[in-house]
Design a protein around this motif. Structure first.
Motif, PDB file in Angstrom:
ATOM      1  N   THR A  71       0.836  -1.210   0.000  1.00 35.02           N
ATOM      2  CA  THR A  71       0.000   0.000   0.000  1.00 35.02           C
ATOM      3  C   THR A  71       0.869   1.257   0.000  1.00 35.02           C
ATOM      4  N   THR A  72       2.008   1.199   0.692  1.00 37.16           N
ATOM      5  CA  THR A  72       2.930   2.341   0.681  1.00 37.16           C
ATOM      6  C   THR A  72       3.536   2.526  -0.702  1.00 37.16           C
ATOM      7  N   MET A  73       3.901   1.430  -1.349  1.00 36.14           N
ATOM      8  CA  MET A  73       4.453   1.508  -2.703  1.00 36.14           C
ATOM      9  C   MET A  73       3.460   2.168  -3.662  1.00 36.14           C
ATOM     10  N   LEU A  74       2.181   1.779  -3.545  1.00 39.94           N
ATOM     11  CA  LEU A  74       1.171   2.317  -4.459  1.00 39.94           C
ATOM     12  C   LEU A  74       0.763   3.728  -4.078  1.00 39.94           C
ATOM     13  N   GLN A  75       0.828   4.069  -2.803  1.00 36.34           N
ATOM     14  CA  GLN A  75       0.615   5.461  -2.395  1.00 36.34           C
ATOM     15  C   GLN A  75       1.668   6.357  -3.067  1.00 36.34           C
ATOM     16  N   ARG A  76       2.897   5.897  -3.053  1.00 37.17           N
ATOM     17  CA  ARG A  76       3.986   6.647  -3.694  1.00 37.17           C
ATOM     18  C   ARG A  76       3.770   6.740  -5.211  1.00 37.17           C
ATOM     19  N   GLU A  77       3.379   5.619  -5.816  1.00 32.43           N
ATOM     20  CA  GLU A  77       3.156   5.606  -7.275  1.00 32.43           C
ATOM     21  C   GLU A  77       2.059   6.602  -7.666  1.00 32.43           C
ATOM     22  N   LEU A  78       0.944   6.595  -6.938  1.00 32.00           N
ATOM     23  CA  LEU A  78      -0.161   7.506  -7.258  1.00 32.00           C
ATOM     24  C   LEU A  78       0.232   8.957  -7.048  1.00 32.00           C
ATOM     25  N   SER A  79       1.068   9.217  -6.041  1.00 31.64           N
ATOM     26  CA  SER A  79       1.484  10.599  -5.772  1.00 31.64           C
ATOM     27  C   SER A  79       2.375  11.153  -6.875  1.00 31.64           C
ATOM     28  N   GLN A  80       2.906  10.254  -7.719  1.00 29.02           N
ATOM     29  CA  GLN A  80       3.765  10.694  -8.824  1.00 29.02           C
ATOM     30  C   GLN A  80       2.992  10.898 -10.125  1.00 29.02           C
ATOM     31  N   LEU A  81       1.645  10.812 -10.056  1.00 25.35           N
ATOM     32  CA  LEU A  81       0.801  11.063 -11.229  1.00 25.35           C
ATOM     33  C   LEU A  81       0.154  12.440 -11.067  1.00 25.35           C
ATOM     34  N   PRO A  82       0.682  13.477 -11.716  1.00 30.59           N
ATOM     35  CA  PRO A  82       0.169  14.843 -11.518  1.00 30.59           C
ATOM     36  C   PRO A  82      -1.316  14.983 -11.839  1.00 30.59           C
ATOM     37  N   GLU A  83      -1.803  14.227 -12.821  1.00 30.80           N
ATOM     38  CA  GLU A  83      -3.204  14.345 -13.212  1.00 30.80           C
ATOM     39  C   GLU A  83      -4.138  13.721 -12.167  1.00 30.80           C
ATOM     40  N   VAL A  84      -3.574  12.924 -11.279  1.00 35.08           N
ATOM     41  CA  VAL A  84      -4.351  12.298 -10.203  1.00 35.08           C
ATOM     42  C   VAL A  84      -4.129  13.023  -8.876  1.00 35.08           C
ATOM     43  N   PHE A  85      -2.886  13.206  -8.511  1.00 34.50           N
ATOM     44  CA  PHE A  85      -2.538  13.762  -7.195  1.00 34.50           C
ATOM     45  C   PHE A  85      -2.400  15.278  -7.206  1.00 34.50           C
ATOM     46  N   GLY A  86      -2.112  15.838  -8.380  1.00 36.74           N
ATOM     47  CA  GLY A  86      -1.711  17.244  -8.417  1.00 36.74           C
ATOM     48  C   GLY A  86      -0.278  17.318  -7.924  1.00 36.74           C
ATOM     49  N   LYS A  87      -0.051  18.141  -6.919  1.00 43.17           N
ATOM     50  CA  LYS A  87       1.264  18.172  -6.278  1.00 43.17           C
ATOM     51  C   LYS A  87       1.088  18.195  -4.767  1.00 43.17           C
ATOM     52  N   LEU A  88       2.117  17.792  -4.064  1.00 43.49           N
ATOM     53  CA  LEU A  88       2.043  17.726  -2.613  1.00 43.49           C
ATOM     54  C   LEU A  88       1.846  19.128  -2.045  1.00 43.49           C
ATOM     55  N   GLN A  89       0.850  19.256  -1.160  1.00 45.55           N
ATOM     56  CA  GLN A  89       0.610  20.541  -0.525  1.00 45.55           C
ATOM     57  C   GLN A  89       1.767  20.907   0.393  1.00 45.55           C
ATOM     58  N   THR A  90       1.830  22.163   0.792  1.00 46.51           N
ATOM     59  CA  THR A  90       2.834  22.601   1.755  1.00 46.51           C
ATOM     60  C   THR A  90       2.440  22.175   3.163  1.00 46.51           C
ATOM     61  N   GLY A  91       1.147  22.278   3.475  1.00 42.01           N
ATOM     62  CA  GLY A  91       0.653  21.871   4.776  1.00 42.01           C
ATOM     63  C   GLY A  91       0.996  22.863   5.873  1.00 42.01           C
ATOM     64  N   THR A  92       0.595  22.519   7.081  1.00 42.62           N
ATOM     65  CA  THR A  92       0.884  23.333   8.263  1.00 42.62           C
ATOM     66  C   THR A  92       1.287  22.390   9.394  1.00 42.62           C
ATOM     67  N   GLU A  93       1.727  22.949  10.505  1.00 42.50           N
ATOM     68  CA  GLU A  93       2.077  22.101  11.636  1.00 42.50           C
ATOM     69  C   GLU A  93       0.836  21.385  12.170  1.00 42.50           C
ATOM     70  N   GLU A  94      -0.310  22.076  12.107  1.00 47.59           N
ATOM     71  CA  GLU A  94      -1.557  21.476  12.581  1.00 47.59           C
ATOM     72  C   GLU A  94      -2.098  20.443  11.594  1.00 47.59           C
ATOM     73  N   GLU A  95      -1.901  20.667  10.304  1.00 48.01           N
ATOM     74  CA  GLU A  95      -2.351  19.747   9.267  1.00 48.01           C
ATOM     75  C   GLU A  95      -1.222  19.527   8.271  1.00 48.01           C
ATOM     76  N   PRO A  96      -0.292  18.617   8.611  1.00 43.89           N
ATOM     77  CA  PRO A  96       0.880  18.411   7.758  1.00 43.89           C
ATOM     78  C   PRO A  96       0.501  17.885   6.370  1.00 43.89           C
ATOM     79  N   ALA A  97       1.356  18.150   5.410  1.00 41.09           N
ATOM     80  CA  ALA A  97       1.130  17.648   4.050  1.00 41.09           C
ATOM     81  C   ALA A  97       1.290  16.132   3.997  1.00 41.09           C
ATOM     82  N   ILE A  98       2.143  15.607   4.868  1.00 39.46           N
ATOM     83  CA  ILE A  98       2.346  14.151   4.905  1.00 39.46           C
ATOM     84  C   ILE A  98       2.513  13.717   6.357  1.00 39.46           C
ATOM     85  N   THR A  99       1.737  12.723   6.734  1.00 35.24           N
ATOM     86  CA  THR A  99       1.748  12.201   8.104  1.00 35.24           C
ATOM     87  C   THR A  99       1.958  10.695   8.061  1.00 35.24           C
TER      88      THR A  99
END
Length: 470
Positions: free
Chosen positions: A188-216
């Motif tokens: 599931t981690t491998m496929l999470q990474r794969e999907l995050s590399q598809l701009p038309e699906v994921f867009g791009k990683l948000q910047t996030g905040t300390e309260e709501e991080p972009a990646i947890t």
């Protein structure tokens, strides 16, 4: 005579220029040649140093053509090494696909010195008491031996420079120093990474905040568990953070690694890319009955007395780091409970927040305590996203045959993954070892691996420093 002297100097300068300005000695050059691998059968000779954690045995749960069946074990005498030998013997004698390791065991107080002087192998594997692990690693590479180490490579901020030196020495000697990052092989981690590399699906990683991080990343572990079908006996030192390390520098190693691996795949990182925002640590409390159940000891040893209050052992096994990596907010947290609910085990939660969707791994009761990957739409054009998601998964299915989308609602999908990819945590040790064996043949790690390992351990040790301040 003066012309002859000038000619000699010119020749020396020419030879230096041709060698790229190298000042490496002939012994260093021969050392590099000595450690070259071709992939030949049995050419890798493993030495297992002070194997006090079951991860050392899991590296040997399967055989590898490239690895010599003779494994040399160097350890202090005691229950730790006996448990490891018994576990490997169980692999050698199992009914299905038994291994055939031939263990040559040295037990004595001078086990490290004995290994370094005899050097019967060319790869050292270590997994156990972490108090001396950084020293083990440094002395081993200084002796010209490759290292495949269990995490963590370092547990104390003051020892981090020693680990940096070990990487420097390994580079100078042409050796491969690598840690065992099993979670990169969880599907599931491998496929999470794969999907995050598809701009038309994921867009791009948000910047996030300390309260709501972009990646947890959050990991829940358990002191009492089953390994290879048997109840795991933990050594008493496992509950001493001076020897095992606090959770914030132990299991969090995996989470920080995954954050780097997913958010910045194959990007060379530096310590300057990391800013620790906040961190915290807290204890898991064990009663005497719990301690006895998992260690089979009737009382707390003297070295744990410092952590006992009202006859309850308080272990700083839990920790959380909030930080930014190249400006992206991230959070890594680890929690240790004593025992999992029936039918459950160690669990993992993760979210990557993109500009078009969130990619979420959950492993709770609703998922039957098995990790499942969800896609939640967060953009503006749902119709276009749904089409792009379908196309994206169809494309990934060429690499991972059998995966398919399941629509759960107007804006939520799950990715169904065939069981053949769910090989389990123990099998991941073999997968990492296979990859390391190929790196030995290649004569190098990927360009980004070493700098990113350094950044990873900088993050965990600086996180511990921050937590101790707060």
């Amino acid at each position: 005579m003066r012309q002859l002297l000038l000619a000699s100097i010119g020749l020396a300068l020419f030879m230096t220029a041709c060698s790229g300005g190298s000042t490496k000695s002939s012994s260093e050059t021969s050392q590099k040649k000595e450690n070259m691998f071709t992939g030949a059968k049995g050419e890798v000779k493993i030495m297992s140093l002070d194997p006090g954690h079951f991860h050392a045995a899991l590296v040997l749960k399967t055989m590898y053509d490239q690895v010599n069946p003779v494994v040399h074990v160097y350890a202090p005498d005691g229950p730790d090494v006996e448990d490891q030998l018994a576990r490997i013997e169980s692999y050698n004698t199992r009914a299905e696909d038994p291994t055939s390791w031939d263990l040559k065991v040295y037990k004595g107080a001078d086990y490290l010195e004995k290994m370094l002087s005899e050097k019967p192998g060319n790869v050292m594997n270590t997994a156990g008491n972490n108090a001396k692990k950084t020293e083990y690693i440094l002395k081993t590479v200084e002796a010209g031996i490759n290292v495949l180490a269990d995490k963590p490579m370092v547990i104390k901020p003051e020892d981090f420079p020693k680990l940096e030196k070990a990487f420097q020495v390994a580079d100078e000697k042409g050796l491969l120093l690598y840690d065992i990052m099993t979670e990169r092989h969880e599907i599931t981690t491998m496929l999470q990474r794969e999907l995050s590399q598809l701009p038309e699906v994921f867009g791009k990683l948000q910047t996030g905040t300390e309260e709501e991080p972009a990646i947890t990343k959050e990991s829940v572990h358990h002191f009492f568990k089953y390994v290879s079908g048997k109840p795991l006996t933990r050594p008493a030192w496992f509950f001493d953070t001076e020897q095992q390390g606090e959770g914030i520098v132990d299991v969090n190693t995996h989470l920080v690694d995954l954050i780097q691996w997913e958010a910045f795949p194959e990007v060379i990182l530096s310590k300057d890319d990391v800013e620790i925002m906040s961190a915290k640590r807290w204890t898991t409390d064990l009663t005497p009955e719990m301690f006895t159940k998992v260690t089979h000891l009737e009382s707390y040893p003297d070295f744990l007395q410092k952590d006992i209050e009202n006859n309850v052992l308080k272990v700083y096994s839990n920790g959380e780091i909030n930080y930014t990596l190249k400006g992206i907010h991230a959070k890594a947290s680890v929690i240790w409970n004593f025992e999992a609910p029936e039918g459950a085990g160690d669990t993992h939660y993760s979210i990557m927040r993109g500009t078009l969707c969130n990619l979420i791994i959950q492993q709770g009761e609703a998922e039957g305590y098995k990790p499942r990957l969800y896609i939640e739409f967060t953009g503006d054009d749902l119709k276009a996203f749904a089409g792009n998601l379908n196309n994206g998964v169809q494309g990934l299915a060429e690499k991972y045959p059998g995966i398919e989308l399941e629509k759960l609602g107007d804006t939520k999908w799950a990715l169904n993954i065939p069981d053949k990819y769910k090989v389990g945590h123990e099998a991941h040790f073999g997968q990492v070892t296979e990859k390391y064996l190929q790196y030995l043949v290649d004569g190098k790690l990927p360009e980004w691996e070493v700098p990113n390992m350094i950044v990873k351990y900088y993050t965990t040790t600086e996180g511990l420093k921050k937590a101790l301040e707060e």
